[in-house]
Design a protein around this motif. Structure first.
Motif, PDB file in Angstrom:
ATOM      1  N   THR A  16       0.864  -1.185   0.000  1.00 43.14           N
ATOM      2  CA  THR A  16       0.000   0.000   0.000  1.00 43.14           C
ATOM      3  C   THR A  16       0.893   1.225   0.000  1.00 43.14           C
ATOM      4  OG1 THR A  16      -0.117   0.086   2.416  1.00 43.14           O
ATOM      5  CG2 THR A  16      -1.849  -1.171   1.272  1.00 43.14           C
ATOM      6  N   GLY A  17       0.311   2.361  -0.298  1.00 47.88           N
ATOM      7  CA  GLY A  17       1.066   3.611  -0.331  1.00 47.88           C
ATOM      8  C   GLY A  17       0.169   4.781   0.016  1.00 47.88           C
ATOM      9  N   GLY A  43      -6.690  -3.858   4.526  1.00 49.67           N
ATOM     10  CA  GLY A  43      -6.501  -5.078   3.749  1.00 49.67           C
ATOM     11  C   GLY A  43      -7.218  -5.056   2.410  1.00 49.67           C
ATOM     12  N   THR A  44      -8.109  -4.098   2.216  1.00 46.64           N
ATOM     13  CA  THR A  44      -8.822  -3.966   0.943  1.00 46.64           C
ATOM     14  C   THR A  44      -8.178  -2.916   0.052  1.00 46.64           C
ATOM     15  OG1 THR A  44     -10.310  -2.368   1.972  1.00 46.64           O
ATOM     16  CG2 THR A  44     -11.021  -4.677   1.943  1.00 46.64           C
ATOM     17  N   GLN A  54      -0.895 -15.355  -7.828  1.00 46.73           N
ATOM     18  CA  GLN A  54      -1.891 -14.352  -8.185  1.00 46.73           C
ATOM     19  C   GLN A  54      -1.335 -12.962  -7.934  1.00 46.73           C
ATOM     20  OE1 GLN A  54      -5.276 -15.146  -5.679  1.00 46.73           O
ATOM     21  NE2 GLN A  54      -6.239 -16.435  -7.223  1.00 46.73           N
ATOM     22  N   ILE A  55      -1.632 -12.028  -8.834  1.00 47.76           N
ATOM     23  CA  ILE A  55      -1.407 -10.608  -8.602  1.00 47.76           C
ATOM     24  C   ILE A  55      -2.787 -10.009  -8.425  1.00 47.76           C
ATOM     25  CG2 ILE A  55      -0.543  -8.441  -9.538  1.00 47.76           C
ATOM     26  CD1 ILE A  55       1.507 -10.062 -11.115  1.00 47.76           C
ATOM     27  N   ILE A  56      -3.030  -9.396  -7.285  1.00 49.87           N
ATOM     28  CA  ILE A  56      -4.374  -8.978  -6.908  1.00 49.87           C
ATOM     29  C   ILE A  56      -4.444  -7.459  -6.849  1.00 49.87           C
ATOM     30  CG2 ILE A  56      -6.167  -9.195  -5.137  1.00 49.87           C
ATOM     31  CD1 ILE A  56      -4.320 -11.661  -4.155  1.00 49.87           C
ATOM     32  N   GLN A  57      -5.285  -6.875  -7.678  1.00 48.97           N
ATOM     33  CA  GLN A  57      -5.528  -5.431  -7.658  1.00 48.97           C
ATOM     34  C   GLN A  57      -6.687  -5.163  -6.709  1.00 48.97           C
ATOM     35  OE1 GLN A  57      -5.073  -2.416  -7.594  1.00 48.97           O
ATOM     36  NE2 GLN A  57      -5.144  -1.541  -9.643  1.00 48.97           N
ATOM     37  N   LYS A  58      -6.441  -4.434  -5.626  1.00 52.13           N
ATOM     38  CA  LYS A  58      -7.486  -4.182  -4.636  1.00 52.13           C
ATOM     39  C   LYS A  58      -8.063  -2.784  -4.744  1.00 52.13           C
ATOM     40  CE  LYS A  58      -5.833  -7.568  -1.334  1.00 52.13           C
ATOM     41  NZ  LYS A  58      -5.571  -7.837   0.067  1.00 52.13           N
TER      42      LYS A  58
END
Length: 170
Positions: A135-136, A143-144, A158-162
């Motif tokens: 996160t930034g 967590g979302t 998996q690469i997960i875009q939140k």
């Protein structure tokens, strides 16, 4: 003008000399040498047990340096920070903050997070959840937020875009 002073509060000051414990030729202002396990033990109920302050205007060097010249070849920790008090749940064992320019932390060699023996050159992160979250300032910290990398069953990555945004690859 070397002297030892005792004040009315019971404090002892050593002025103009190096102070050695366990040595007759101290290397620095305070030199503690012993063949036993612990060289300096401090205990304080409500504050830092050991406080190192450097108020000088040095142009190089270190305010706190941990150095070892041991021939021990097994697994060893040069600097280990542990907070194992039973009510310390949720506390931070190591907090690094930089209040000026330059890196807050610098590591040379292989760095392991969650592993004592990094198997990858550079950075090796290991945890039981098999997930890494990033996160930034533009994402939030929940967590979302941000994005993640996870290894799921059958070793699928998996690469997960939140975030509610596109993912771009360059």
């Amino acid at each position: 003008d070397e002297r030892i002073e005792f004040d009315s509060a019971g404090d002892i000051s050593v002025l103009g000399a190096k102070f050695g414990i366990g040595t007759s030729s101290p290397y620095g202002a305070l030199d503690v040498q012993t063949t036993t396990r612990s060289q300096i033990v401090t205990s304080l109920a409500d504050d830092a047990a050991l406080w190192v302050t450097n108020t000088g205007q040095e142009t190089g060097g270190s305010s706190l340096q941990v150095y070892t010249n041991s021939a021990h070849t097994g697994t060893r920790n040069v600097c280990k920070i542990t907070n194992d008090h039973p009510s310390a749940v949720g506390t931070t064992a190591l907090y690094v903050q930089q209040d000026s320019t330059g890196p807050a932390a610098y590591f040379s060699g292989n760095v392991g997070i969650g592993t004592e023996a990094p198997a990858y050159t550079g950075l090796h992160i290991h945890n039981s959840s098999n997930q890494l979250g990033i996160t930034g300032t533009n994402t939030g910290v929940a967590g979302t937020d941000g994005f993640g990398i996870a290894v799921i069953s059958s070793n699928i990555v998996q690469i997960i875009q939140k975030e509610n945004a596109d993912m771009e690859f360059y």
